[in-house]
Structure formats: C-alpha cells, structure tokens
Design an enzyme around this catalytic site. Structure first.
Site, PDB file in Angstrom:
ATOM      1  N   SER A 136     -22.784  58.872  -4.429  1.00  0.00           N
ATOM      2  CA  SER A 136     -22.532  59.191  -3.018  1.00  0.00           C
ATOM      3  C   SER A 136     -23.759  58.952  -2.152  1.00  0.00           C
ATOM      4  O   SER A 136     -24.897  59.018  -2.625  1.00  0.00           O
ATOM      5  CB  SER A 136     -22.136  60.662  -2.870  1.00  0.00           C
ATOM      6  OG  SER A 136     -20.957  60.928  -3.571  1.00  0.00           O
TER       7      SER A 136
HETATM    8  N1  SAH Z   1     -21.949  62.909  -9.011  1.00  0.00           N
HETATM    9  C1  SAH Z   1     -22.101  61.511  -9.339  1.00  0.00           C
HETATM   10  C2  SAH Z   1     -21.141  60.616  -8.595  1.00  0.00           C
HETATM   11  C3  SAH Z   1     -20.036  60.342  -9.446  1.00  0.00           C
HETATM   12  S1  SAH Z   1     -18.776  59.184  -9.064  1.00  0.00           S
HETATM   13  C4  SAH Z   1     -23.516  61.037  -9.108  1.00  0.00           C
HETATM   14  O1  SAH Z   1     -24.353  61.840  -8.666  1.00  0.00           O
HETATM   15  O2  SAH Z   1     -23.787  59.869  -9.405  1.00  0.00           O
HETATM   16  C5  SAH Z   1     -17.466  60.097  -9.835  1.00  0.00           C
HETATM   17  C6  SAH Z   1     -17.653  60.346 -11.307  1.00  0.00           C
HETATM   18  O3  SAH Z   1     -16.567  61.192 -11.705  1.00  0.00           O
HETATM   19  C7  SAH Z   1     -17.577  59.089 -12.180  1.00  0.00           C
HETATM   20  O4  SAH Z   1     -18.663  59.053 -13.028  1.00  0.00           O
HETATM   21  C8  SAH Z   1     -16.275  59.285 -12.939  1.00  0.00           C
HETATM   22  O5  SAH Z   1     -16.299  58.723 -14.235  1.00  0.00           O
HETATM   23  C9  SAH Z   1     -16.180  60.796 -12.994  1.00  0.00           C
HETATM   24  N2  SAH Z   1     -14.835  61.320 -13.247  1.00  0.00           N
HETATM   25  C10 SAH Z   1     -13.653  60.892 -12.745  1.00  0.00           C
HETATM   26  N3  SAH Z   1     -12.636  61.642 -13.219  1.00  0.00           N
HETATM   27  C11 SAH Z   1     -13.198  62.579 -14.042  1.00  0.00           C
HETATM   28  C12 SAH Z   1     -12.680  63.642 -14.834  1.00  0.00           C
HETATM   29  N4  SAH Z   1     -11.370  63.921 -14.908  1.00  0.00           N
HETATM   30  N5  SAH Z   1     -13.552  64.393 -15.535  1.00  0.00           N
HETATM   31  C13 SAH Z   1     -14.883  64.139 -15.501  1.00  0.00           C
HETATM   32  N6  SAH Z   1     -15.430  63.147 -14.779  1.00  0.00           N
HETATM   33  C14 SAH Z   1     -14.608  62.369 -14.057  1.00  0.00           C
END
Ligand code: SAH
Length: 204
Positions: free
Chosen positions: A51
């Site tokens: 983000s």
């Molecule tokens: N907080 C992260 C941004 C992540 S983007 C950062 O600081 O970089 C969203 C993330 O959520 C991705 O890595 C994706 O794989 C994860 N995600 C999506 N669905 C999920 C689920 N059901 N459980 C755990 N992680 C999930």
C-alpha cells in the site's frame, strides 16, 4: 515522506516516527527502490501490492486510537512485511498471517534485517484469524473481503478495533472500523480505498 504524511493529515507522532526510521526500500525489489517513498502503491509479485505510505499510516493511526491500550495486534495479509514492521516499530507485538508461503519467507528475512523482532508469522488462510493467540487489541486486514469476517470480530478484545477494507471485487471499497464494545460492536464506514481481494486457501 513524513512531511507529506503530515500534510495529508496524519498526526500520530508514534506512527510518523516509526515510518520515518523504517527503511521502506528493503521491502520491495531493487528495480522499484527509486519510487519507494512516492505517494503510490507498489507491486510485490503475484499480483499483490504494498500500500501507499498514506494508507499504511492511516490504518496504523486508526488502530492505535482504539478505546483500549493497544499492545498485541493481528495483521491479515503480510505481503512484503512492511505494514507489520511499521506496527512493530510502533512498539506493538505483532502476529501476521499470510496465505502465500514465499511471501512469508521474504518478509521474515526483512524483519530480521530491520530489527522488527516482535513479529510472529503464520502461513494460513487469514479468514479465520489466529484463534490460539486471540484476543487481540487490534486487527488490521490488508486485503479486501466482501463483508467483515465474523471470525475476526470474535478475536477482538473489548475496546479493540478491526480495520478492514470491505467491498466486492470490482465494486467500491470502504475502510471499515469495527470496535468491539461490552455489549456488541460499532461499525463505521470511512475512506474509499482500493485493496487487492482477500482470497481463500493457501499457496506455496
Ligand atoms: N500488508 C502488506 C500488503 C499486502 S497485499 C504489506 O505491507 O506489504 C495483500 C496481501 O494479503 C497479499 O500478500 C495476499 O497474499 C494476502 N492475502 C490475501 N488473502 C489472504 C488470506 N485469506 N489470508 C492471508 N493473507 C491473504
């Protein structure tokens, strides 16, 4: 970046200090490092994104403004590991869950590199939270489900807050702030946001 965050309305000094000291560049591929302090989200592989700094700051600030003292927090969607490192740099004990195993390995190495020692990781589908570590003072979800997941609300302590972007794929998403009270929950719908979807199941 910190000056820009202030001009965008971020006021929590703990959050600003944490983001000011943490090297954001170690959380993305080398080719993207030139842009890492810009006001934009960045690709982290597999169609996922880190983000923009403002959203990280805004969600962290809202989480810390819960009615109870915030010490132990859960993040769903570790991704690059940046958001969890920011939470740790704010002095919190962090539990973070990610469905993609290769992301977690990289995030752990980055946490070690920047000294974010109070971060525990779990390779699992985060829809169910992390029940054995519940309750949490705060929960932050960094991918968007279509509705607020009940299992996560159930893992909040009284006075704790869940911040989650909610919206169907392709539709408008809103950042929702769910606060657990002694008798139930209050739900506020806040900023319009744009997150990747929260997906079921696990991958290597
Ligand atoms: N907080 C992260 C941004 C992540 S983007 C950062 O600081 O970089 C969203 C993330 O959520 C991705 O890595 C994706 O794989 C994860 N995600 C999506 N669905 C999920 C689920 N059901 N459980 C755990 N992680 C999930």
């Amino acid at each position: 970046m910190v000056a820009r965050l202030r001009s965008q309305g971020v006021t929590n000094e703990v959050v600003l200090a944490a983001m000011g000291v943490l090297p954001r560049e170690i959380f993305v591929d080398e080719a993207l490092r030139m842009r890492v302090y810009d006001d934009c989200s960045l690709p982290i592989g597999q169609g996922q994104t880190l983000s923009q700094p403002f959203i990280v700051a805004r969600m962290t600030e809202l989480l810390l403004a819960a009615p109870r003292p915030v010490r132990r927090v859960l993040e769903i969607g570790t991704g690059s590991g940046y958001q969890s490192a920011v939470l740790a740099a704010c002095g919190l004990t962090v539990f973070t869950v990610e469905r993609i195993g290769s992301f977690l390995e990289r995030a752990r190495a980055r946490h070690a590199q920047c000294g974010a020692l109070r971060v525990r990781t779990l390779h699992q589908d985060g829809f169910g939270g992390w029940p054995s570590q519940a309750p949490f003072d705060g929960i932050l979800v960094t991918a968007a489900p279509e509705a607020v997941p009940d299992a996560l609300v159930a893992q909040l302590a009284v006075g704790g807050r869940l911040l989650v972007p909610v919206g169907a794929q392709g539709a408008e998403q809103r950042l929702c702030c769910v606060t657990r009270t002694a008798t139930g929950v209050t739900i506020e719908s806040l900023d319009q946001v744009s997150f990747v979807p929260l997906l079921p199941g696990e991958m290597r």
